[in-house]
Design an enzyme around this catalytic site. Structure first.
Site, short mmCIF file in Angstrom:
data_model
loop_
_atom_site.label_atom_id
_atom_site.label_comp_id
_atom_site.label_asym_id
_atom_site.label_seq_id
_atom_site.Cartn_x
_atom_site.Cartn_y
_atom_site.Cartn_z
CG HIS A 1 -9.19 -12.22 -5.14
ND1 HIS A 1 -9.62 -10.93 -4.97
CD2 HIS A 1 -9.18 -12.42 -6.50
CE1 HIS A 1 -9.86 -10.38 -6.16
NE2 HIS A 1 -9.60 -11.27 -7.10
CG HIS B 1 -5.96 -3.94 -0.93
ND1 HIS B 1 -5.44 -3.55 -2.13
CD2 HIS B 1 -7.15 -4.56 -1.19
CE1 HIS B 1 -6.29 -3.90 -3.08
NE2 HIS B 1 -7.32 -4.52 -2.55
CG ASP C 1 -13.27 -9.20 1.20
OD1 ASP C 1 -14.37 -9.16 0.64
OD2 ASP C 1 -12.22 -9.48 0.60
N1 CMC Z 1 -2.70 -9.78 8.84
C1 CMC Z 1 -1.47 -9.74 9.39
N2 CMC Z 1 -0.37 -9.36 8.74
C2 CMC Z 1 -0.52 -9.01 7.47
C3 CMC Z 1 -1.77 -9.01 6.82
C4 CMC Z 1 -2.88 -9.41 7.57
N3 CMC Z 1 -4.10 -9.44 7.01
N4 CMC Z 1 -1.62 -8.61 5.55
C5 CMC Z 1 -0.31 -8.34 5.40
N5 CMC Z 1 0.34 -8.59 6.55
C6 CMC Z 1 1.77 -8.39 6.81
C7 CMC Z 1 2.60 -9.51 6.22
O1 CMC Z 1 2.79 -10.55 7.16
C8 CMC Z 1 3.87 -8.78 5.89
O2 CMC Z 1 4.60 -8.60 7.06
P1 CMC Z 1 6.23 -8.76 7.06
O3 CMC Z 1 6.70 -7.62 6.22
O4 CMC Z 1 6.61 -8.68 8.48
O5 CMC Z 1 6.51 -10.09 6.43
C9 CMC Z 1 3.41 -7.41 5.44
O6 CMC Z 1 2.17 -7.20 6.12
C10 CMC Z 1 3.18 -7.30 3.94
O7 CMC Z 1 2.31 -8.34 3.57
P2 CMC Z 1 2.30 -9.01 2.14
O8 CMC Z 1 1.81 -10.43 2.27
O9 CMC Z 1 3.62 -8.80 1.47
O10 CMC Z 1 1.22 -8.12 1.40
P3 CMC Z 1 0.55 -8.46 0.02
O11 CMC Z 1 0.37 -7.20 -0.69
O12 CMC Z 1 1.27 -9.55 -0.69
O13 CMC Z 1 -0.86 -9.10 0.47
C11 CMC Z 1 -3.11 -9.36 0.99
C12 CMC Z 1 -2.07 -8.46 0.36
C13 CMC Z 1 -4.51 -8.78 0.77
C14 CMC Z 1 -3.09 -10.77 0.31
C15 CMC Z 1 -2.80 -9.50 2.50
O14 CMC Z 1 -2.87 -8.23 3.11
C16 CMC Z 1 -3.72 -10.49 3.21
O15 CMC Z 1 -3.42 -11.70 3.22
N6 CMC Z 1 -4.85 -10.01 3.80
C17 CMC Z 1 -5.82 -10.90 4.41
C18 CMC Z 1 -6.72 -11.48 3.34
C19 CMC Z 1 -7.72 -10.45 2.84
O16 CMC Z 1 -8.34 -9.74 3.62
N7 CMC Z 1 -7.91 -10.44 1.51
C20 CMC Z 1 -8.87 -9.53 0.86
C21 CMC Z 1 -8.20 -8.50 0.01
S1 CMC Z 1 -9.30 -7.17 -0.46
C22 CMC Z 1 -10.45 -7.89 -1.49
C23 CMC Z 1 -9.89 -8.38 -2.74
O17 CMC Z 1 -9.36 -7.59 -3.53
O18 CMC Z 1 -10.01 -9.57 -2.97
#
Ligand code: CMC
Length: 403
Positions: free
Chosen positions: A241, A280, A336
């Site tokens: 986050h 996201h 970010d």
């Molecule tokens: N790098 C590589 N793969 C990713 C990433 C990433 N940053 N984000 C998602 N994926 C992949 C994930 O591995 C999954 O693949 P598969 O379907 O093969 O298993 C797919 O995309 C869906 O991911 P998810 O984890 O189900 O997505 P989510 O909606 O639960 O997670 C998130 C959202 C923001 C936590 C995630 O994208 C992430 O960890 N990003 C990196 C951390 C980040 O930049 N966070 C800041 C968010 S914006 C500011 C805020 O609101 O805080």
């Protein structure tokens, strides 16, 4: 709740929705922020973020989020007065902060100090009293930059700088961060002040994200707004986050040069790590905030030196956006991805990045808390579960246990 009437028999519990991480559950109706994640649209109270950023100050936007309309001149004057009037913290807050270890992370100090404010304002427990709620809103919006700057000064062993109420909200924050203790006044660079104010606007709210949902969750038990905001800040601290901006810069520093970008992308695709600042839960398109920040970077670099990490970030974005892995999963840069690079160019140490997110997000947390307190449909938040543990079992008979 109507689903529960769908039963196989009278004794059956009824239909329950199982939705881990609330991916498809709306716990409230809200009139604050609208996001269309597929189209990359973000609006505060109906106003597109692109129109607000750069044209309205953070405090005007903060008022908009909390009260639902942009302030008229007399309302703005009163709001500015109230926020300016509450920027000081009790001397005991300083003593409290002195107790932190010399190398304590500033975000840990902010989380704890927000909770400690609850002990200074016991009347904040009157959460059903509109006047009391408003006073706590003023205090929290006003004091978080002071606490944030104190946390930084403590972490680098410098004396605290009191607020300068002649400065704007953002300029005052920069002065509390950087003013040398031997000078009486400090006027931060106006370009950097404006850039930071715009970043504050972009971070002010984002509907039911993890920290805002935490604010609502804790606030729903009628806990006071200080401890609720402390819980929200704790949620923001995590690397998925508000801690992501810090992780992005660490990642870019580790990559070190553009030619190492393909190796990083390979690691990400093999599932060894995530590309921080990408992806996201809601946006399946370019995060509009990331676009604005990327454009603002040049005005900052015109004052500071160009942060060479921007070139690695741009190469990373280009490579990722043309790669099937990212295209298929609709992963784009989020807010970010570029913010940390700008913060670093402005001289902020990495530990303070999540704190820079918490300062403006306070407005969003409070707007949602206020909305929840006035919403007659809301009760204490209490999700259900699907129990998967053992069935009933028993301890051995006490006599058998002794032998
Ligand atoms: N790098 C590589 N793969 C990713 C990433 C990433 N940053 N984000 C998602 N994926 C992949 C994930 O591995 C999954 O693949 P598969 O379907 O093969 O298993 C797919 O995309 C869906 O991911 P998810 O984890 O189900 O997505 P989510 O909606 O639960 O997670 C998130 C959202 C923001 C936590 C995630 O994208 C992430 O960890 N990003 C990196 C951390 C980040 O930049 N966070 C800041 C968010 S914006 C500011 C805020 O609101 O805080």
């Amino acid at each position: 709740m109507d689903l529960r009437q769908v039963k196989t028999s009278e004794a059956d519990f009824g239909l329950l929705s199982y939705d881990p991480s609330f991916q498809n559950t709306a716990p409230c109706r809200s009139a604050i922020t609208y996001i269309d994640g597929d189209a990359g649209v973000l609006r505060y109270r109906g106003y597109p973020i692109e129109e607000l950023a750069g044209r309205k100050s953070y405090l005007e936007v903060s008022y908009l989020l909390i009260y639902g309309h942009l302030p008229r001149p007399n309302e703005l004057a009163e709001w500015l007065h109230n926020i300016t009037y509450h920027t000081m913290v009790h001397e005991n807050v300083k003593k409290f902060m002195d107790g932190f270890h010399h190398d304590a992370h500033p975000m840990g100090m902010v989380v704890s100090t927000l909770a400690a404010l609850s002990t200074f304002y016991p009347e904040a427990k009157q959460v059903h009293d509109e006047g009391s709620r408003e006073r706590q809103i003023h205090r929290l919006v006003a004091k978080i930059p002071t606490i944030a700057a104190f946390s930084y000064r403590h972490s680098v062993g410098m004396s605290y700088i009191y607020p300068d109420n002649d400065l704007s909200y953002t300029a005052n924050f920069l002065a509390m961060m950087y003013r040398p203790s031997w000078t009486a006044h400090y006027t931060p660079n106006p370009v950097l002040t404006q850039a930071l104010d715009t970043l504050f606007v972009l971070h002010a709210d984002h509907e039911q994200n993890c920290s805002t949902s935490t604010m609502r969750m804790v606030g729903s038990s009628l806990a006071d707004p200080y401890v609720s905001a402390a819980a929200a800040a704790a949620a923001l601290y995590g690397p998925l986050h508000g801690g992501a901006n810090e992780q992005v810069v660490r990642m870019l520093q580790e990559v070190g040069s553009k030619d190492k970008v393909p190796a990083l992308i390979r690691q990400v695709k093999s599932g060894k790590r995530r590309l921080m600042g990408f992806g996201h839960r809601v946006y399946k398109n370019y995060d509009p905030r990331a676009r604005i920040i990327k454009e603002a970077a040049d005005s900052v670099f015109a004052v500071t030196a160009r942060n060479r990490l921007i070139d690695i970030a741009l190469a990373l974005e280009r490579t990722a956006l043309s790669d099937d892995y990212f295209i298929k999963r609709r992963l784009y840069p989020n807010v970010d991805f570029y913010s940390g690079i700008i913060y670093q160019a402005m001289g902020f140490p990495m530990d303070i990045f999540p704190v820079l997110f918490a300062i403006p997000r306070m407005s969003g947390w409070l707007a949602h808390w206020q909305e929840m307190m006035m919403d007659e449909e809301q009760k204490i938040a209490r999700p259900r579960q699907v129990y998967i543990g053992p069935g009933e079992r028993h301890l051995p008979e006490p006599t058998a246990e002794k032998s």
